[in-house]
Design an enzyme around this catalytic site. Structure first.
Site, PDB file in Angstrom:
ATOM      1  N   THR A  46     -13.041  23.314 -29.271  1.00 49.24           N
ATOM      2  CA  THR A  46     -12.967  22.101 -28.433  1.00 49.24           C
ATOM      3  C   THR A  46     -13.528  22.329 -27.031  1.00 49.24           C
ATOM      4  O   THR A  46     -14.096  21.420 -26.439  1.00 49.24           O
ATOM      5  CB  THR A  46     -11.515  21.596 -28.306  1.00 49.24           C
ATOM      6  OG1 THR A  46     -10.712  22.705 -27.977  1.00 49.24           O
ATOM      7  CG2 THR A  46     -11.018  20.962 -29.580  1.00 49.24           C
TER       8      THR A  46
ATOM      9  N   PRO B 267     -19.318  31.430 -35.987  1.00 54.01           N
ATOM     10  CA  PRO B 267     -19.116  31.419 -37.435  1.00 54.01           C
ATOM     11  C   PRO B 267     -18.557  30.070 -37.901  1.00 54.01           C
ATOM     12  O   PRO B 267     -18.902  29.575 -38.955  1.00 54.01           O
ATOM     13  CB  PRO B 267     -18.080  32.538 -37.664  1.00 54.01           C
ATOM     14  CG  PRO B 267     -18.113  33.373 -36.435  1.00 54.01           C
ATOM     15  CD  PRO B 267     -18.566  32.505 -35.318  1.00 54.01           C
TER      16      PRO B 267
ATOM     17  N   ASP C 247      -3.642  -7.830  12.869  1.00 49.77           N
ATOM     18  CA  ASP C 247      -2.488  -8.405  13.555  1.00 49.77           C
ATOM     19  C   ASP C 247      -1.222  -7.622  13.255  1.00 49.77           C
ATOM     20  O   ASP C 247      -1.259  -6.550  12.672  1.00 49.77           O
ATOM     21  CB  ASP C 247      -2.350  -9.902  13.291  1.00 49.77           C
ATOM     22  CG  ASP C 247      -2.563 -10.233  11.849  1.00 49.77           C
ATOM     23  OD1 ASP C 247      -2.050  -9.465  11.019  1.00 49.77           O
ATOM     24  OD2 ASP C 247      -3.245 -11.228  11.548  1.00 49.77           O
TER      25      ASP C 247
ATOM     26  N   LYS D 260       0.348 -11.448  18.078  1.00 50.62           N
ATOM     27  CA  LYS D 260       1.029 -11.934  19.279  1.00 50.62           C
ATOM     28  C   LYS D 260       0.855 -10.922  20.404  1.00 50.62           C
ATOM     29  O   LYS D 260       1.058  -9.730  20.231  1.00 50.62           O
ATOM     30  CB  LYS D 260       2.499 -12.145  18.979  1.00 50.62           C
ATOM     31  CG  LYS D 260       2.708 -13.345  18.096  1.00 50.62           C
ATOM     32  CD  LYS D 260       4.055 -13.995  18.336  1.00 50.62           C
ATOM     33  CE  LYS D 260       4.094 -15.336  17.645  1.00 50.62           C
ATOM     34  NZ  LYS D 260       5.112 -15.466  16.627  1.00 50.62           N
TER      35      LYS D 260
ATOM     36  N   GLY E 192      -2.096  -8.591   6.642  1.00 53.31           N
ATOM     37  CA  GLY E 192      -0.960  -8.089   5.867  1.00 53.31           C
ATOM     38  C   GLY E 192      -0.925  -8.784   4.518  1.00 53.31           C
ATOM     39  O   GLY E 192      -1.319  -9.940   4.389  1.00 53.31           O
ATOM     40  N   GLY E 193      -0.488  -8.071   3.496  1.00 54.14           N
ATOM     41  CA  GLY E 193      -0.321  -8.677   2.170  1.00 54.14           C
ATOM     42  C   GLY E 193      -1.636  -9.128   1.580  1.00 54.14           C
ATOM     43  O   GLY E 193      -2.620  -8.393   1.595  1.00 54.14           O
ATOM     44  N   ASP E 194      -1.643 -10.354   1.093  1.00 55.40           N
ATOM     45  CA  ASP E 194      -2.856 -10.929   0.512  1.00 55.40           C
ATOM     46  C   ASP E 194      -3.387 -11.997   1.475  1.00 55.40           C
ATOM     47  O   ASP E 194      -2.612 -12.810   1.964  1.00 55.40           O
ATOM     48  CB  ASP E 194      -2.507 -11.572  -0.840  1.00 55.40           C
ATOM     49  CG  ASP E 194      -3.743 -12.149  -1.502  1.00 55.40           C
ATOM     50  OD1 ASP E 194      -4.275 -11.494  -2.406  1.00 55.40           O
ATOM     51  OD2 ASP E 194      -4.183 -13.242  -1.104  1.00 55.40           O
TER      52      ASP E 194
ATOM     53  N   THR F 295       0.664  -8.874  -2.264  1.00 52.79           N
ATOM     54  CA  THR F 295       1.416  -9.762  -1.385  1.00 52.79           C
ATOM     55  C   THR F 295       2.852  -9.272  -1.221  1.00 52.79           C
ATOM     56  O   THR F 295       3.362  -8.513  -2.062  1.00 52.79           O
ATOM     57  CB  THR F 295       1.358 -11.198  -1.937  1.00 52.79           C
ATOM     58  OG1 THR F 295       1.884 -12.080  -0.952  1.00 52.79           O
ATOM     59  CG2 THR F 295       2.122 -11.349  -3.240  1.00 52.79           C
TER      60      THR F 295
ATOM     61  N   MET G 259       8.514 -15.860   5.696  1.00 51.11           N
ATOM     62  CA  MET G 259       8.833 -16.373   7.035  1.00 51.11           C
ATOM     63  C   MET G 259      10.126 -17.192   7.014  1.00 51.11           C
ATOM     64  O   MET G 259      10.219 -18.234   7.646  1.00 51.11           O
ATOM     65  CB  MET G 259       7.677 -17.260   7.551  1.00 51.11           C
ATOM     66  CG  MET G 259       6.374 -16.508   7.657  1.00 51.11           C
ATOM     67  SD  MET G 259       4.949 -17.588   7.877  1.00 51.11           S
ATOM     68  CE  MET G 259       4.620 -18.124   6.216  1.00 51.11           C
TER      69      MET G 259
ATOM     70  N   GLY H 171       9.724  -4.400   3.856  1.00 49.93           N
ATOM     71  CA  GLY H 171       9.533  -3.939   2.484  1.00 49.93           C
ATOM     72  C   GLY H 171       8.384  -2.955   2.324  1.00 49.93           C
ATOM     73  O   GLY H 171       7.361  -3.065   2.974  1.00 49.93           O
TER      74      GLY H 171
HETATM   75  N1  SAH Z   1      -0.310 -12.723   3.672  1.00 50.49           N
HETATM   76  C1  SAH Z   1       0.987 -12.116   3.676  1.00 50.49           C
HETATM   77  C2  SAH Z   1       2.051 -13.044   4.179  1.00 50.49           C
HETATM   78  C3  SAH Z   1       1.888 -13.455   5.607  1.00 50.49           C
HETATM   79  S1  SAH Z   1       3.158 -14.487   6.160  1.00 50.49           S
HETATM   80  C4  SAH Z   1       1.314 -11.616   2.267  1.00 50.49           C
HETATM   81  O1  SAH Z   1       0.619 -11.946   1.313  1.00 50.49           O
HETATM   82  O2  SAH Z   1       2.278 -10.892   2.130  1.00 50.49           O
HETATM   83  C5  SAH Z   1       4.233 -13.349   6.940  1.00 50.49           C
HETATM   84  C6  SAH Z   1       5.496 -13.176   6.152  1.00 50.49           C
HETATM   85  O3  SAH Z   1       5.267 -12.316   5.047  1.00 50.49           O
HETATM   86  C7  SAH Z   1       6.607 -12.516   6.916  1.00 50.49           C
HETATM   87  O4  SAH Z   1       7.294 -13.435   7.721  1.00 50.49           O
HETATM   88  C8  SAH Z   1       7.474 -12.017   5.792  1.00 50.49           C
HETATM   89  O5  SAH Z   1       8.239 -13.063   5.241  1.00 50.49           O
HETATM   90  C9  SAH Z   1       6.465 -11.634   4.740  1.00 50.49           C
HETATM   91  N2  SAH Z   1       6.177 -10.188   4.768  1.00 50.49           N
HETATM   92  C10 SAH Z   1       5.015  -9.597   4.962  1.00 50.49           C
HETATM   93  N3  SAH Z   1       5.112  -8.267   4.860  1.00 50.49           N
HETATM   94  C11 SAH Z   1       6.398  -8.008   4.592  1.00 50.49           C
HETATM   95  C12 SAH Z   1       7.145  -6.811   4.375  1.00 50.49           C
HETATM   96  N4  SAH Z   1       6.572  -5.603   4.411  1.00 50.49           N
HETATM   97  N5  SAH Z   1       8.464  -6.912   4.118  1.00 50.49           N
HETATM   98  C13 SAH Z   1       9.060  -8.106   4.079  1.00 50.49           C
HETATM   99  N6  SAH Z   1       8.393  -9.266   4.266  1.00 50.49           N
HETATM  100  C14 SAH Z   1       7.093  -9.229   4.521  1.00 50.49           C
END
Ligand code: SAH
Length: 464
Positions: A22, A43, A251, A273, A304-306, A334, A386, A415
């Site tokens: 192999t 062989p 941000d 902010k 942040g997130g999506d 997200t 939020m 989170g």
């Molecule tokens: N676009 C982002 C959301 C933006 S709105 C996404 O898809 O996650 C911002 C809100 O997202 C915050 O007020 C909170 O409710 C949530 N959020 C984002 N990151 C977070 C985290 N690490 N832990 C908890 N809540 C979170």
């Protein structure tokens, strides 16, 4: 440097492979990929290996190895599990100054084979000289992740245009700038998105432009989701664009360890902010993205997130589209997915919830204007973004709309970060708990019977 790296042209050349098992098969696959013609001596030769050799114009010799088998070979690999055979092969090759590799025995090798990242025509070989093969493989995995599988297509495009570019720019410096711009900018991005026609067209446009056109080429904007906080939750594409952009607009939600991964020399612009608590107005951010791209910059808008989930991503790219600025959108994990996964709360579950709803808990003129009656029906999970300020109001209005006051709820604080914390209760107790507990933003509220699984499925402890 203990070894000198070479890349060996094996097209149509004969390589001798001693051994029919192999490991020999694995080596044969690699060698044939590079166009080698293989003679296998052993062989016993495995059926799959024999098939491969026949299919690639090689030869199987069902005999024990002897020195005579070395004739015609330009390279020898010994892959038997018999030490004395391997040693003999190495000794005979050394006598003939023939390059030899004995698998897993660097002391008998004059050449060693690296871990390979193949993005032909781009080929990367990585070796630790046999000292730390696992480390070399780890580096390979990292490179594999960083270089999209379509990287090879980019190399092929470059190769197709090589002569034309040479003819167009006689000056080597101009040529270099041209390639740097095209191989990292919109052309490359079109290739990665597999829009090859578009990429070719952009290449031709760039070639047809004035000598300094390349310096005035439009930039582009990457609207990238950075996930909820843990840098390991970034996508490969996000990371690649983060390392490519020249300017980054970010941000508050983008965590510091994620920002660390942005290219070191990129200009960083904070648009969250400010200290006086006023965010940069959305129109100004939209305009800034357009202006920077028009200056020819590669601009990263990191969210942040999506970016398309409560991220105003849509608004930001509308103005780009109106101004014909090219852009791409990279989804991120997200907060709902990230927080739920790291808290052990499946957002849907056959026994608990057949749907999940992402809702903004942002107050408009002091109250949340939401379809509470619809949201009170059973078998669904509600996720409020939020929602901290409105939490008592949300819980109370759900109860008023007929939701069971004992419905489990969780508030997830920061989170997926090392400070991740989950506070649980129900529609009555959670508001009371939060009133008496200091909670740090960002927080996410999850309501629904799936939250009851949390105590059993919880696995992530953060740094606590
Ligand atoms: N676009 C982002 C959301 C933006 S709105 C996404 O898809 O996650 C911002 C809100 O997202 C915050 O007020 C909170 O409710 C949530 N959020 C984002 N990151 C977070 C985290 N690490 N832990 C908890 N809540 C979170």
């Amino acid at each position: 440097m203990r070894y000198f790296p070479f890349f060996h042209d094996l097209q149509g050349k004969t390589c001798l492979l001693v051994g029919g098992g192999t490991i020999a098969l694995r080596k044969a696959r690699l060698l044939t990929k590079a166009g080698a013609r293989i003679t296998v001596v052993a062989p016993n030769i495995g059926a799959e290996l024999a098939k491969l050799i026949a299919a690639t114009g090689g030869q199987c010799v069902y005999q024990p190895y002897t020195q005579a088998h070395l004739n015609d070979a330009v390279l020898v690999i010994s892959a038997t599990d018999i030490d004395s055979v391997n040693a003999q092969v190495a000794e005979d090759c050394n006598a003939r100054k023939l390059p030899v590799n004995v698998v897993d025995d660097p002391s008998k090798c004059t050449i060693i084979t690296p871990a390979i990242v193949d993005r032909s025509p781009l080929i990367i070989g990585i070796t630790s000289g046999g000292e730390a093969p696992v480390l070399a493989r780890m580096v390979r995995s990292r490179l594999e992740a960083l270089l999209p599988s379509t990287y090879g297509l980019l190399g092929q495009l470059a190769s197709r245009f090589r002569d034309a570019v040479k003819a167009r720019f006689s000056d080597g410096e101009q040529r270099r700038r041209f390639w740097e711009h095209t191989l990292q900018g919109p052309v490359a991005e079109q290739v990665f998105a597999k829009n090859l026609d578009q990429a070719e067209q952009l290449m031709r446009q760039a070639l047809d432009g004035a000598d300094d056109a390349i310096d005035h080429m439009q930039g582009e904007v990457y609207l990238v989701g950075a996930g909820p906080g843990d840098p390991d939750l970034l996508t490969f594409k996000a990371l690649r664009l983060m390392q490519q952009a020249e300017v980054v607009l970010y941000d508050r939600l983008v965590s510091p360890p994620i920002l660390e991964l942005v290219r070191r020399d990129a200009e960083r612009i904070y648009v969250g902010k400010k200290r006086d608590n006023h965010a940069v107005p959305q129109q100004d951010i939209n305009q800034l993205l357009v202006d920077l791209a028009k200056q020819g910059k590669r601009v990263l808008r990191l969210k942040g997130g999506d970016p398309f989930i409560f991220g105003r991503g849509g608004e930001e790219i509308e103005l780009l589209a109106e101004n014909n600025v090219s852009f791409q959108v990279v989804p991120g994990i997200t907060a709902a997915s990230g927080c739920a996964a790291y808290s052990g709360i499946p957002l849907t579950h056959r026994d608990h919830a057949q749907s999940v709803r992402f809702v903004t808990g942002h107050l408009k003129e002091g109250s949340c204007d939401l379809p509470f009656t619809e949201m009170a029906s059973a078998n669904q999970t509600l996720v409020f973004y939020m929602g901290l300020v409105a939490l008592p109001d949300i819980c109370q209005r759900l109860i008023a709309a007929g939701k069971d006051p004992k419905t489990p709820c969780a508030l997830i604080e920061r989170g997926t970060t090392p400070d991740h914390q989950v506070h649980t209760g129900d529609l009555i107790t959670l508001p009371l708990l939060i009133k008496n507990t200091p909670v740090k933003a960002p927080t996410l509220l999850i309501i629904g019977s799936v939250v009851s699984l949390q105590s059993q499925l919880n696995w992530y402890k953060g740094s606590r």
